[in-house]
Design a protein around this motif. Structure first.
Motif, PDB file in Angstrom:
ATOM      1  N   UNK A  17     -36.754   2.772  19.493  1.00 32.15           N
ATOM      2  CA  UNK A  17     -36.643   1.362  19.143  1.00 32.15           C
ATOM      3  C   UNK A  17     -36.222   1.175  17.695  1.00 32.15           C
ATOM      4  N   UNK A  18     -35.912  -0.065  17.341  1.00 31.43           N
ATOM      5  CA  UNK A  18     -35.468  -0.389  15.992  1.00 31.43           C
ATOM      6  C   UNK A  18     -36.308  -1.547  15.452  1.00 31.43           C
ATOM      7  N   UNK A  19     -36.819  -1.371  14.229  1.00 29.05           N
ATOM      8  CA  UNK A  19     -37.659  -2.374  13.588  1.00 29.05           C
ATOM      9  C   UNK A  19     -37.034  -2.797  12.272  1.00 29.05           C
ATOM     10  N   UNK A  20     -37.007  -4.099  12.004  1.00 26.74           N
ATOM     11  CA  UNK A  20     -36.437  -4.598  10.768  1.00 26.74           C
ATOM     12  C   UNK A  20     -34.937  -4.748  10.847  1.00 26.74           C
ATOM     13  N   UNK A  21     -34.334  -5.116   9.716  1.00 28.45           N
ATOM     14  CA  UNK A  21     -32.879  -5.228   9.645  1.00 28.45           C
ATOM     15  C   UNK A  21     -32.291  -6.293  10.546  1.00 28.45           C
ATOM     16  N   UNK A  22     -33.068  -7.326  10.857  1.00 29.21           N
ATOM     17  CA  UNK A  22     -32.567  -8.383  11.722  1.00 29.21           C
ATOM     18  C   UNK A  22     -32.818  -8.166  13.192  1.00 29.21           C
ATOM     19  N   UNK A  23     -33.482  -7.049  13.544  1.00 27.56           N
ATOM     20  CA  UNK A  23     -33.837  -6.821  14.943  1.00 27.56           C
ATOM     21  C   UNK A  23     -34.955  -7.780  15.361  1.00 27.56           C
ATOM     22  N   UNK A  24     -35.274  -7.805  16.636  1.00 35.26           N
ATOM     23  CA  UNK A  24     -36.311  -8.708  17.136  1.00 35.26           C
ATOM     24  C   UNK A  24     -37.669  -8.370  16.522  1.00 35.26           C
ATOM     25  N   UNK A  25     -38.512  -9.380  16.485  1.00 32.75           N
ATOM     26  CA  UNK A  25     -39.869  -9.207  16.002  1.00 32.75           C
ATOM     27  C   UNK A  25     -40.547  -8.044  16.728  1.00 32.75           C
ATOM     28  N   UNK A  26     -41.220  -7.184  15.983  1.00 25.72           N
ATOM     29  CA  UNK A  26     -41.985  -6.109  16.607  1.00 25.72           C
ATOM     30  C   UNK A  26     -43.473  -6.355  16.388  1.00 25.72           C
ATOM     31  N   UNK A  27     -44.282  -5.662  17.178  1.00 25.69           N
ATOM     32  CA  UNK A  27     -45.727  -5.872  17.153  1.00 25.69           C
ATOM     33  C   UNK A  27     -46.431  -4.541  16.933  1.00 25.69           C
ATOM     34  N   UNK A  28     -47.431  -4.547  16.057  1.00 25.75           N
ATOM     35  CA  UNK A  28     -48.374  -3.436  15.914  1.00 25.75           C
ATOM     36  C   UNK A  28     -49.715  -3.985  16.364  1.00 25.75           C
TER      37      UNK A  28
END
Length: 282
Positions: A17-28
């Motif tokens: 997956x990809x996090x940040x850089x304009x990608x969709x919101x991610x969840x921890x």
């Protein structure tokens, strides 16, 4: 007056997956501390299903040990070996990347055998040796901004990790001390921390925490979770951190400021939708 654009963060790749850089919101998300396997499985199943249904990256977070406890009677978790064993089973069964806290430099290497993200607790966010040990594992490092730190010092903590060769760093806002037993969120911090280039995370659980608020343990004001989550997403954060449990009232830690799995399943899709809108308009 021309207002500055918010700098776009770097992309952090994790488990496909990809996090940040304009990608969709991610969840921890996940239980605060590692509990019985059945509780861990119930939470993982709900989060995995949600992530697949709405198409987001979800990192499963739980701590094998909680070193910062208000009183000697507060639960601290099963410890390194047993906790990592349970987290390894969750990772294998549900194909979720794992995030866990480390508290001492010696914990970094064994934790990295299971965890995809090593989290630096807020009270330890200036500990250079700990940041060095985390960076040396090659894992993603998530730094919680200390409750006592200004946002610029959090940027310096991220720079320490990069100095030691860690090129995948997340920075997390979790509120600042506001008198006794309370926290306040200064959303200006997000713009300052964005200068680090790291994906920004907002920890909604600990931002509504009241440290030591019950006298012998921390309390919380969970009624503010939706409000602060929406505010952070509107401000452009890349991800959200939230503790989730099948039955928060029986949770071993942070029971007054976490979401039930049902509440998370109801709230998170609307936050992701808001995040999509914000990214289109930014």
């Amino acid at each position: 007056m021309t207002l500055p654009d918010r700098p776009k963060s770097s992309v952090v790749e994790l488990a496909g997956g990809r996090m940040g850089g304009g990608e969709r919101l991610f969840i921890i998300a996940g239980p605060c501390v590692v509990e019985e396997l059945d509780v861990m499985r119930q939470t993982a199943e709900a989060l995995s299903r949600l992530a697949q249904n709405i198409g987001i990256v979800c990192v499963y977070k739980s701590s094998y040990r909680k070193a910062n406890r208000a009183s000697i009677g507060s639960p601290t978790g099963p410890g390194l070996d047993k906790g990592l064993e349970i987290l390894s089973r969750i990772k294998e069964e549900f194909s979720l990347p794992i995030c866990t806290d480390i508290h001492e430099s010696a914990e970094a290497a064994p934790a990295a055998q299971v965890a995809d993200v090593l989290q630096i607790p807020a009270f330890l966010s200036r500990q250079t040796d700990l940041l060095h040990a985390a960076a040396a594992t090659g894992r993603v490092v998530n730094i919680k901004k200390g409750q006592f730190m200004g946002p610029r010092l959090a940027v310096l903590a991220a720079e320490k990790v990069r100095h030691f060769g860690g090129d995948r760093v997340l920075l997390t806002e979790r509120g600042s001390f506001f008198g006794y037993n309370d926290l306040v969120v200064d959303f200006r911090s997000l713009q300052v921390m964005a200068a680090s280039g790291s994906p920004l995370v907002f920890d909604v659980t600990h931002s509504v925490q009241t440290p030591g608020g019950t006298g012998e343990s921390s309390g919380g004001k969970r009624e503010f979770i939706p409000l602060l989550s929406r505010a952070a997403v509107a401000a452009g954060v890349d991800g959200l951190f939230m503790e989730v449990h099948p039955d928060p009232a029986s949770a071993l830690s942070d029971r007054q400021c976490m979401l039930s799995t049902e509440e998370a399943e109801n709230l998170i899709p609307s936050l992701v939708e808001l995040g999509d809108y914000v990214r289109d308009k930014w």
